[in-house]
Write an enzyme that holds these catalytic residues in place. Structure first.
Site, PDB file in Angstrom:
ATOM      1  N   THR A   1      -2.837   2.718  -3.760  1.00 55.66           N
ATOM      2  CA  THR A   1      -4.119   2.124  -3.350  1.00 55.66           C
ATOM      3  C   THR A   1      -4.163   1.912  -1.849  1.00 55.66           C
ATOM      4  O   THR A   1      -5.179   2.184  -1.195  1.00 55.66           O
ATOM      5  CB  THR A   1      -4.335   0.786  -4.067  1.00 55.66           C
TER       6      THR A   1
ATOM      7  N   ASP B   1       5.879  -4.381  -9.932  1.00 53.86           N
ATOM      8  CA  ASP B   1       7.202  -3.874  -9.552  1.00 53.86           C
ATOM      9  C   ASP B   1       7.749  -4.571  -8.310  1.00 53.86           C
ATOM     10  O   ASP B   1       8.946  -4.479  -8.022  1.00 53.86           O
ATOM     11  CB  ASP B   1       7.137  -2.371  -9.291  1.00 53.86           C
TER      12      ASP B   1
END
Length: 440
Positions: A183, A211
């Site tokens: 993104t 993550d």
């Protein structure tokens, strides 16, 4: 890296007095050290590591620009329009960010229009399933009590020129992409296209990934919530493993390139015997291989709990195409969880010592829950500081959490460079100590 790599782009001179109702403004020369650790009697190095002797260094230590409200802003809030988009995988706290950003812009600055772009970057193209919607206080009021994203999301590459044109047509000058490395790569491309066209568009990203692997962001929102849920699953796996002879509880967690969730949940649970992560390759066969270690553990204690991150052990996969990628450009992974499940069962069947295997894959469960209190607090900080940065005309950056502060991180300094868990880190040392996996 040099200090120039951490220099933030500003669209122009700020001349509009800020309408923010507190006067603890952050000066533009406020900085946060990249590296706070040092050695007594020595100066910190310019590369962000502690110096090893007391010799003076010619270069100054590297520093991030500190986030915060500026006394004067670049955009007139009354003439501004904003847009927020959520992209990539789900993560606890996405709705919190949308809500906090809306109120920071509307109530804090008086921005009259805040759009929600639906279905990720796809929502800025002619192929959009739904057009951007104008957010309202009623619409955002209770969304933070729900997991996922009320705006929807998607993956895939979209043309930056098309997206910039859509934003221009909407009259948007404040744009907030919420997402992970892919993104933010897209945000960087949009910022470069806007600069090429001479469009006054502030692009301020908000980092999102369970993550926790975005460079120069010590902790992303959603990580703690995901670890909390993963810990609960591990505890259930432990119960299952202890309840049968030679019981094995195998839990696969998210972690494509970094094992932060697996390691964090392992430490939080305290019931894990083996934690396998992408940063530490392992072998299955041989006297020091994983299967032999697991055998010794079962002989000694009668049960075992294994946590494996999805990106671990990819070198063990046969026929895996290393060039294959998904819609976001991420390398396609083989299923290490199912591989371990099959290999463990066949190994112990082969030596006449079958195990009671219980396999858990809670990947989508742990990312779909609502944010807990810790992550809710972090989403508010990110959203508020992103609003401050954009109103000040800062662009081509994301707001990162670094050394206890929110800082401005230029996108070019971070994108495409995922953060990994260092082998000498405190977290990995805790994993080694709690599991004892190196002793078997």
């Amino acid at each position: 890296m040099t200090q120039d790599d951490l220099r933030v782009t500003t669209l122009g001179e700020r001349r509009v007095p800020s309408p923010v109702e507190h006067r603890l403004f952050t000066p533009d020369n406020a900085r946060v050290l990249l590296e706070v650790d040092s050695v007594e009697g020595a100066e910190p190095s310019a590369l962000g590591s502690a110096a090893t002797d007391a010799k003076p260094l010619a270069a100054a230590p590297l520093m991030f620009e500190k986030a915060g409200p500026r006394e004067h802003v670049y955009f007139d809030p009354r003439k501004s329009k904003a847009a927020v988009v959520t992209c990539g995988g789900l993560c606890p706290g996405l709705n919190n960010v949308i809500r906090h950003l809306y109120f920071a812009l509307r109530d804090g600055y008086g921005v009259p229009t805040v759009y929600g772009v639906r279905n990720g970057y796809l929502g800025l193209t002619p192929e959009a399933p739904q057009p951007p919607m104008e957010l309202t206080a009623d619409w955002v009021e209770a969304i933070h009590h729900q997991g996922g994203t009320m705006l929807g999301t998607s993956r895939g590459h979209q043309d930056p020129a098309v997206m910039v044109e859509t934003l221009v047509q909407l009259g948007v000058n404040l744009f907030f992409p919420v997402g992970g490395d892919g993104t933010q790569r897209g945000a960087h491309a949009i910022a470069k296209e806007a600069a090429r066209r001479g469009v006054d568009l502030a692009i301020v990203g908000i980092p999102k990934t369970i993550d926790n692997d975005i460079l120069y962001c010590f902790q992303t929102f959603g990580f703690v919530s995901a670890v909390t849920e993963a810990e609960r699953v591990i505890d259930r796996a432990h119960v299952e493993a202890k309840s049968v002879p030679r019981g094995v509880g195998l839990v696969k967690l998210m972690g494509r390139n970094a094992g932060f969730i697996a390691a964090g949940a392992t430490v939080a649970s305290g019931e894990v015997n083996f934690c396998l992560v992408p940063e530490h390759p392992f072998e299955l066969e041989g006297p020091r291989g994983f299967l032999a270690k697991l055998e010794r553990r079962l002989e000694a204690r009668g049960h075992a709990v294994i946590v494996v991150a999805e990106g671990a052990g990819q070198g063990l996969m046969d026929g895996l195409d290393p060039t294959a990628v998904d819609a976001s450009g991420n390398r396609r992974l083989g299923d290490i969880g199912l591989l371990l499940k099959e290999r463990i069962s066949s190994y112990f069947d082969g030596i006449g010592k079958p195990v009671g295997m219980k396999y858990f894959d809670p990947s989508y469960y742990i990312r779909s829950v609502q944010a807990n209190a810790t992550d809710s607090l972090l989403t508010e900080r990110f959203a508020r500081q992103a609003a401050h940065a954009a109103m000040a005309g800062k662009t081509d950056l994301f707001v990162g959490y670094w050394n206890g502060r929110i800082v401005h991180v230029p996108l070019a300094a971070s994108v495409g460079k995922p953060r990994h868990m260092a082998p000498e880190s405190e977290l990995w040392s805790a994993v080694q100590s709690i599991t004892g996996q190196m002793r078997w």
